[in-house]
Design a protein around this motif. Structure first.
Motif, mmCIF file in Angstrom:
data_model
loop_
_atom_site.group_PDB
_atom_site.id
_atom_site.type_symbol
_atom_site.label_atom_id
_atom_site.label_comp_id
_atom_site.label_asym_id
_atom_site.label_seq_id
_atom_site.Cartn_x
_atom_site.Cartn_y
_atom_site.Cartn_z
ATOM 1 N N ASP A 1 0.833 -1.192 0.000
ATOM 2 C CA ASP A 1 0.000 0.000 0.000
ATOM 3 C C ASP A 1 0.878 1.256 0.000
ATOM 4 N N ARG B 1 0.714 4.369 -2.673
ATOM 5 C CA ARG B 1 0.440 5.729 -2.206
ATOM 6 C C ARG B 1 1.622 6.661 -2.438
ATOM 7 N N ASN C 1 -5.350 6.596 -12.203
ATOM 8 C CA ASN C 1 -5.362 7.225 -10.888
ATOM 9 C C ASN C 1 -4.980 6.140 -9.873
ATOM 10 N N GLU C 2 -4.996 6.485 -8.605
ATOM 11 C CA GLU C 2 -4.525 5.519 -7.599
ATOM 12 C C GLU C 2 -5.357 4.246 -7.630
ATOM 13 N N ASP C 3 -6.663 4.398 -7.828
ATOM 14 C CA ASP C 3 -7.524 3.219 -7.808
ATOM 15 C C ASP C 3 -7.314 2.350 -9.049
ATOM 16 N N ARG D 1 -4.258 0.420 -8.423
ATOM 17 C CA ARG D 1 -4.534 -0.642 -7.453
ATOM 18 C C ARG D 1 -5.246 -1.816 -8.141
ATOM 19 N N ARG D 2 -6.240 -1.489 -8.969
ATOM 20 C CA ARG D 2 -6.973 -2.542 -9.692
ATOM 21 C C ARG D 2 -6.042 -3.318 -10.620
ATOM 22 N N GLU E 1 -3.815 -5.600 -8.570
ATOM 23 C CA GLU E 1 -4.575 -6.663 -7.903
ATOM 24 C C GLU E 1 -5.132 -7.690 -8.878
ATOM 25 N N TRP F 1 -5.916 -1.467 -15.997
ATOM 26 C CA TRP F 1 -7.054 -0.585 -15.762
ATOM 27 C C TRP F 1 -6.576 0.864 -15.907
ATOM 28 N N TRP G 1 -7.875 5.288 -16.222
ATOM 29 C CA TRP G 1 -8.902 6.285 -15.969
ATOM 30 C C TRP G 1 -9.068 7.101 -17.247
ATOM 31 N N TYR H 1 -13.533 4.519 -15.233
ATOM 32 C CA TYR H 1 -12.506 3.483 -15.332
ATOM 33 C C TYR H 1 -12.743 2.652 -16.576
#
Lengths: 137, 137
Positions: A23, A27, A56-58, A61-62, A65, A70, A72, A79
């Motif tokens: 994480d 970040r 973006n951060e998400d 992360r996707r 993971e 993925w 933006w 997304y």
């Protein structure tokens, strides 16, 4: 034909390999004032630069993971998972960040026709000066 | 030490090859609201993605005309020619634009230690998840 696990969309598809980033690493990326970071996608087998998009951060992360890319969409403000509609999926094999932590590089296994919506393998299929080469490397 | 001509910084340096882009091609690039376009730099010999920086129209023009990579520094608000101080120069071998004409890709011959100010060959020398690999491809 054996039953495929949920992470393998179709028989014969490349394997999905999530990347165990911390994480803190995710970040620590220097997102810009819009919360975005440039992402370069390169083909593992050929070294060809396939495409460029924003995360973006998400989205990052996707990507880490799920082992799929993925992004933006700045124009659609949503997304998108590469190849989810076209089937031209990208399976992440390695994910790098640059010295300033403000640019990302994903080395992928490209499924289907390629990365470009035009049908070309790479989005970088045209050269300045009218070079007829199909792309670098 | 003999006097070197302006385009050949030192004996044994790679040759400089300007790219004959048209003015229409250069003006057709979709620069963003700040007049900038992302530029990816890839090593010709290895296919390794070396670095990422920004160009404006004039930096692109200088790059194509001189056969060396020129960028626009957003933090310093000035032009910089890669390797002008460090000697780690980049000689352009091909220049591509993507399908949307809003991202550029330069395939270069990298002189000196490499592209990264840290001394690494590529700026993308660290991987998410602590992969110890020195870089992709």
């Amino acid at each position: 034909m054996s039953a495929a696990p949920p992470t393998a969309p179709s028989p014969g598809s490349p394997s999905v390999t999530p990347i165990a980033a911390t994480d803190a690493e995710i970040r620590a990326v220097a997102y810009d004032e819009d919360g975005l970071v440039p992402a370069i996608v390169q083909e593992a087998e050929t070294g060809q630069v396939l495409m460029f998009a924003w995360m973006n951060e998400d989205a990052l992360r996707r990507t880490l993971e799920t082992g799929r890319t993925w992004f933006w969409s700045r124009s659609r403000q949503e997304y998108w998972c590469k190849g989810e509609t076209s089937g031209d999926r990208q399976y992440v094999r390695a994910a790098y960040y640059d010295c300033d932590m403000d640019v990302l590089l994903f080395v992928v296994e490209q499924e289907g026709r390629g990365a470009c919506h035009t049908g070309e393998r790479s989005c970088f299929f045209r050269a300045f000066g009218g070079d007829a080469e199909p792309g670098p490397v």
